[in-house]
Design a protein around this motif. Sequence first.
Motif, PDB file in Angstrom:
ATOM      1  N   SER A   1      -6.122   4.629  -3.487  1.00 46.68           N
ATOM      2  CA  SER A   1      -5.284   3.525  -3.220  1.00 46.68           C
ATOM      3  C   SER A   1      -3.757   3.739  -3.502  1.00 46.68           C
ATOM      4  CB  SER A   1      -5.818   2.396  -4.011  1.00 46.68           C
ATOM      5  OG  SER A   1      -7.139   1.975  -3.652  1.00 46.68           O
ATOM      6  N   ALA A   2      -3.512   5.005  -3.833  1.00 46.26           N
ATOM      7  CA  ALA A   2      -1.974   5.283  -3.840  1.00 46.26           C
ATOM      8  C   ALA A   2      -1.157   5.304  -2.678  1.00 46.26           C
ATOM      9  CB  ALA A   2      -1.856   6.479  -4.395  1.00 46.26           C
ATOM     10  N   THR A   3      -2.040   5.419  -1.473  1.00 49.89           N
ATOM     11  CA  THR A   3      -1.196   5.175  -0.055  1.00 49.89           C
ATOM     12  C   THR A   3      -2.146   4.557   0.917  1.00 49.89           C
ATOM     13  OG1 THR A   3      -0.065   6.574   1.600  1.00 49.89           O
ATOM     14  CG2 THR A   3      -2.032   7.562   0.666  1.00 49.89           C
ATOM     15  N   ASP A   4      -1.346   4.064   1.659  1.00 49.19           N
ATOM     16  CA  ASP A   4      -2.048   3.296   2.741  1.00 49.19           C
ATOM     17  C   ASP A   4      -2.242   4.224   4.012  1.00 49.19           C
ATOM     18  OD1 ASP A   4      -2.595   0.686   1.491  1.00 49.19           O
ATOM     19  OD2 ASP A   4      -0.452   0.839   1.446  1.00 49.19           O
ATOM     20  N   PHE A   5      -1.277   5.188   4.242  1.00 47.93           N
ATOM     21  CA  PHE A   5      -1.276   6.031   5.426  1.00 47.93           C
ATOM     22  C   PHE A   5      -0.822   7.349   5.123  1.00 47.93           C
ATOM     23  CE2 PHE A   5      -0.268   1.731   6.787  1.00 47.93           C
ATOM     24  CZ  PHE A   5      -0.872   1.489   8.281  1.00 47.93           C
TER      25      PHE A   5
ATOM     26  N   LEU B   1       2.155   1.533   2.025  1.00 51.85           N
ATOM     27  CA  LEU B   1       2.791   2.946   1.922  1.00 51.85           C
ATOM     28  C   LEU B   1       2.263   3.992   2.653  1.00 51.85           C
ATOM     29  CD1 LEU B   1       2.795   2.754  -2.214  1.00 51.85           C
ATOM     30  CD2 LEU B   1       4.626   2.253  -0.792  1.00 51.85           C
ATOM     31  N   VAL B   2       3.218   5.143   2.829  1.00 50.76           N
ATOM     32  CA  VAL B   2       3.000   6.260   3.508  1.00 50.76           C
ATOM     33  C   VAL B   2       3.418   7.317   2.733  1.00 50.76           C
ATOM     34  CG1 VAL B   2       3.206   7.674   5.602  1.00 50.76           C
ATOM     35  CG2 VAL B   2       3.565   5.163   5.840  1.00 50.76           C
ATOM     36  N   VAL B   3       2.468   8.418   2.630  1.00 51.29           N
ATOM     37  CA  VAL B   3       3.179   9.783   1.841  1.00 51.29           C
ATOM     38  C   VAL B   3       2.836  10.816   2.957  1.00 51.29           C
ATOM     39  CG1 VAL B   3       0.668  10.177   0.904  1.00 51.29           C
ATOM     40  CG2 VAL B   3       2.804  11.235  -0.098  1.00 51.29           C
ATOM     41  N   THR B   4       3.942  11.774   2.910  1.00 49.23           N
ATOM     42  CA  THR B   4       3.922  12.466   3.944  1.00 49.23           C
ATOM     43  C   THR B   4       4.395  13.790   3.246  1.00 49.23           C
ATOM     44  OG1 THR B   4       4.860  11.174   5.760  1.00 49.23           O
ATOM     45  CG2 THR B   4       5.295  13.352   5.996  1.00 49.23           C
ATOM     46  N   GLY B   5       3.924  14.813   3.845  1.00 49.08           N
ATOM     47  CA  GLY B   5       4.119  16.219   3.247  1.00 49.08           C
ATOM     48  C   GLY B   5       3.251  17.178   2.664  1.00 49.08           C
ATOM     49  N   GLY B   6       2.543  18.054   3.498  1.00 47.33           N
ATOM     50  CA  GLY B   6       1.392  18.958   2.898  1.00 47.33           C
ATOM     51  C   GLY B   6       0.382  18.921   3.296  1.00 47.33           C
TER      52      GLY B   6
END
Length: 426
Positions: free
Chosen positions: A334-338, A315-320
Motif C-alpha cells: 500500500s506504499a504505492t498505487d501505481f 502515489l507512483v514509484v518509478t525506478g528499478g
Amino acid sequence: MTDTAEKASVTKSSVIKLNDNFVLTNGQTIKNRLFKSAMSEQLGTKNHEPQPGIATLYGRWAKGGIGLAMTGNVMIDRTALGEPKNIVLDDQSDLQKFKQWAEAGKQNNAHIWVQLNHPGKQIPSFLCDQPVAPSAISLGRGLDKGFNTPRELTESEILSIINKFAISAKLSQQAGFSGVQIHGAHGYLISQFLSSRHNQRTDKWGGSLENRMRFVLSVYQAIRLQVGPIFPVGIKLNSADFMKGGFTEEESMQVVQALSDAGIDLIEISGGTYESPSMMGAKDKKETVKQSTIKREAYFLDYMEKVRKLVATPLVVTGGFRSGSAMNEALQTSATDFVGLARTMAIDPEFPNKLLADNSHSMPLAVPTTGKPVLDRMASVGLVWYEHQMWRIAKGKNSKPNLSALGVVFKTLLSAGLFAFKKRRA
C-alpha cells in the motif's frame, strides 16, 4: 491525511493487483496500475513540434496495455530547452499535431498525460549562452564546463514562467490529453527552487522551505485555474536530491503534504539531480544500491512507505522494477498505487500486456556498453541507446534488444556531430 486525497477510490479487493483499476478523485478511471514514466524521446522537429512518429510510438504503448502513459518532458518555453530535439507546447505550437499525439496515446482505453518542464540552468552551453535559475549558482562537480552559469530570475520573470506552465497545461487539455504532470524532479527549475543549495534568494521565493516551495505551489495553482477542478494535475518530485546542502527527504515529505493539501491528483516519486543522478540507480558514483533495494527492485519504495503514512494522495514509484512479482509486492504494501515503468517499455512495448497475463513475467535489462567505459560516458550510451530503441518504434519497427551500442554511438555522431559527445540532460 487530506480530505482531497481520501476521496481517491480503489477497486475493492483483498489483494491489490496490477490489473486492478484505480479511480482518481475527479472520477477518471485508470484501467490498471501500470504507469509509463517519462523518457525523453528526442522526437521534436527543428521547430520543436512533435514528429509524426511520436504518435506511432505512443500508439504502440497504448496497445501494449499501459494504463497511464506520461510523455517525455515537454518544454513550456521555446527559449529554454533542455535538449536539442525537445518538443515545446506554447501559443506558437501547431495544436493539431498534439491532438494526433493525444488521440494515439488514448487508444485501448489508455490515458496519456503531458509532462511539463522548464530546465532552469540545466541547459547545455551549446543551446544557451545564459540560462536562468533561482540564483546565479553554477552546476557543481565539474558540470560548469558543459553548462553556463545562470542569471538570477527577476520577480516578473518568475511570474511569467508560472503563467507559461499554466498556458501549456491549458493547451494540453485543449489538445485532448488526459492530464498533465509538473516536472519537479531531477534538478530542473522547480527542483532548483526547492533546493537550498541552488536557491539562495532572500526574497519570498527563497530562504525557508515555505518560501522555496512557493514556486511549485504557485505553478500548481496557476494550472488549476486554467484547467478547472476536474482535469488531472500531477507532479514528479524528488524524494531528495542527495546533495550536501540540498533538498532533503524531510523537506520532500513536507512538500508532498503541502501539494496534497492543495489538491494535487497524483504524485510520482523519483530522486537525484544531474549532479547526483540517483534516478539512474545509485546516489553517487561512489555509492552502491542497497541489497534490500535490489531485491525489491524499487529505488524509492522505502521513502514511499513513510509518505503513505502522511497522505492518501495517489502515489507512483518509478525506478528499478523489472518483474511482475516485485511490482505486485510493492502494490500490496500500500506504499504505492501505481508502478512506474520506463526502459522496459522501450525494449518491449508489450511488456504491460505480458505482466497482466502472467504475474511472474520479468525482463532483466542488460546495461548497454561499447566495451569502452570512457566512450560510454562521453556518448551517454545509457541514454542514447534507449532513444534509438524508441526511434525504431516510432518508425513502425520493432525494438532491437541486441542493438549495437557502438553502432548507436556512430549513428548519433553522424546525426549530431560533436554535440553528441556533450552532456545533455539529467
